[in-house]
Design an enzyme around this catalytic site. Sequence first.
Site, PDB file in Angstrom:
ATOM      1  N   ASP A 132      15.413 -44.244  15.323  1.00 47.98           N
ATOM      2  CA  ASP A 132      15.464 -44.984  14.059  1.00 47.98           C
ATOM      3  C   ASP A 132      16.897 -45.371  13.766  1.00 47.98           C
ATOM      4  O   ASP A 132      17.837 -44.717  14.243  1.00 47.98           O
ATOM      5  CB  ASP A 132      14.937 -44.134  12.899  1.00 47.98           C
ATOM      6  CG  ASP A 132      16.022 -43.203  12.360  1.00 47.98           C
ATOM      7  OD1 ASP A 132      16.629 -43.530  11.322  1.00 47.98           O
ATOM      8  OD2 ASP A 132      16.301 -42.167  13.006  1.00 47.98           O
TER       9      ASP A 132
ATOM     10  N   ASP B 271      12.961 -38.134   6.730  1.00 46.77           N
ATOM     11  CA  ASP B 271      14.038 -37.222   7.113  1.00 46.77           C
ATOM     12  C   ASP B 271      14.130 -36.116   6.064  1.00 46.77           C
ATOM     13  O   ASP B 271      13.395 -36.115   5.086  1.00 46.77           O
ATOM     14  CB  ASP B 271      15.356 -37.976   7.274  1.00 46.77           C
ATOM     15  CG  ASP B 271      15.807 -38.662   5.993  1.00 46.77           C
ATOM     16  OD1 ASP B 271      15.205 -38.407   4.925  1.00 46.77           O
ATOM     17  OD2 ASP B 271      16.752 -39.460   6.047  1.00 46.77           O
TER      18      ASP B 271
END
Length: 380
Positions: free
Chosen positions: A270, A96
């Site tokens: 996720d 991320d």
Amino acid sequence: MTDVPIKYRLIKKEKHTGARLGEIITPHGTFPTPMFMPVGTQATVKTMSPEELKAMGSGIILSNTYHLWLRPGDELVARAGGLHKFMNWDQPILTDSGGFQVYSLADSRNISEEGVTFKNHLNGSKMFLSPEKAISIQNNLGSDIMMSFDECPQFYQPYDYVKKSIERTSRWAERGLKAHRRPHDQGLFGIVQGAGFEDLRRQSAHDLVSMDFPGYSIGGLAVGETHDEMNAVLDFTTPLLPENKPRYLMGVGAPDSLIDGVIRGVDMFDCVLPTRIARNGTCMTNRGRLVVKNAQFAEDFTPLDPECDCYTCKNYTRAYLRHLLKADETFGIRLTSYHNLYFLINLMKNVRQAIMDDNLLEFRQDFMEKYGYGKNGRNF
């Protein structure tokens, strides 16, 4: 963008929904979609070895840029040969951008056009994260899929604030593209924001699609809105994204949200949910959520989930798991974490089969009834 290291191959569309079966090709291998990605915050999925993750069918894992930047440092990881070598994982990795952690963990945030100034949550030191820095960190980490730096506004922020936020996120995305040093072997995704406002989601998607990213993320969900509100946003957001590129719904891991996201055309998910709740003895089973630490399981010598064929369920009883967790034994957390991760990865395997068979809606109804959704509200 000319060099595209991340490619999406559509295999089949489900006849009755927006669901799609496919695969994503990366420099470190190919994985099937839809796929749930375990989260390895600190370059490890808590208590799990890479071999165990591979055995349960995890085709890709996620690591957190913010945490690895602070500790051990992205430059150290680069000197180790990149994140794959550092953690001994030879399959795809997604990182991320660090943005969500800055907004959720750090103190005293100050957002400007240049980036975000904040206090390090570990030692209180002042730090600055910009779109360029977020890209530089991820270039050092060497993940296969990386994220643009974005602002993740709360779902119920006022319209005017969210509008300014998405416009800044679009400018940040453009800056990140220009700063990207490794477009030949790292695929950079743009992140669509806009809270619950359809016109702002549309504007955000339009801006990012015009930049021709190799994939797109849907951010700003699973942050306090209702399940129905999330579905509504997906209903009007996923059709805005290119069909020939991956779609990633960030931070979502509840079973009903996974299935409903797939129905609306999402490919990747996720969440820390499976390992986080496992540490408290909460387990997902085919018959709903079960808190194995509860006293009622002290003499229950049956498997955690009789319908599951994971290592935990094939070898250990509820009574033994309860004993381990009550005694604060790490092995208990390993076993419950393994089961929860296996459960979600296997759920997605079954979802992929349901897409192939064109019966995803029937699969959803059967799963929801068995799991107990609707009886006592949402039951992750």
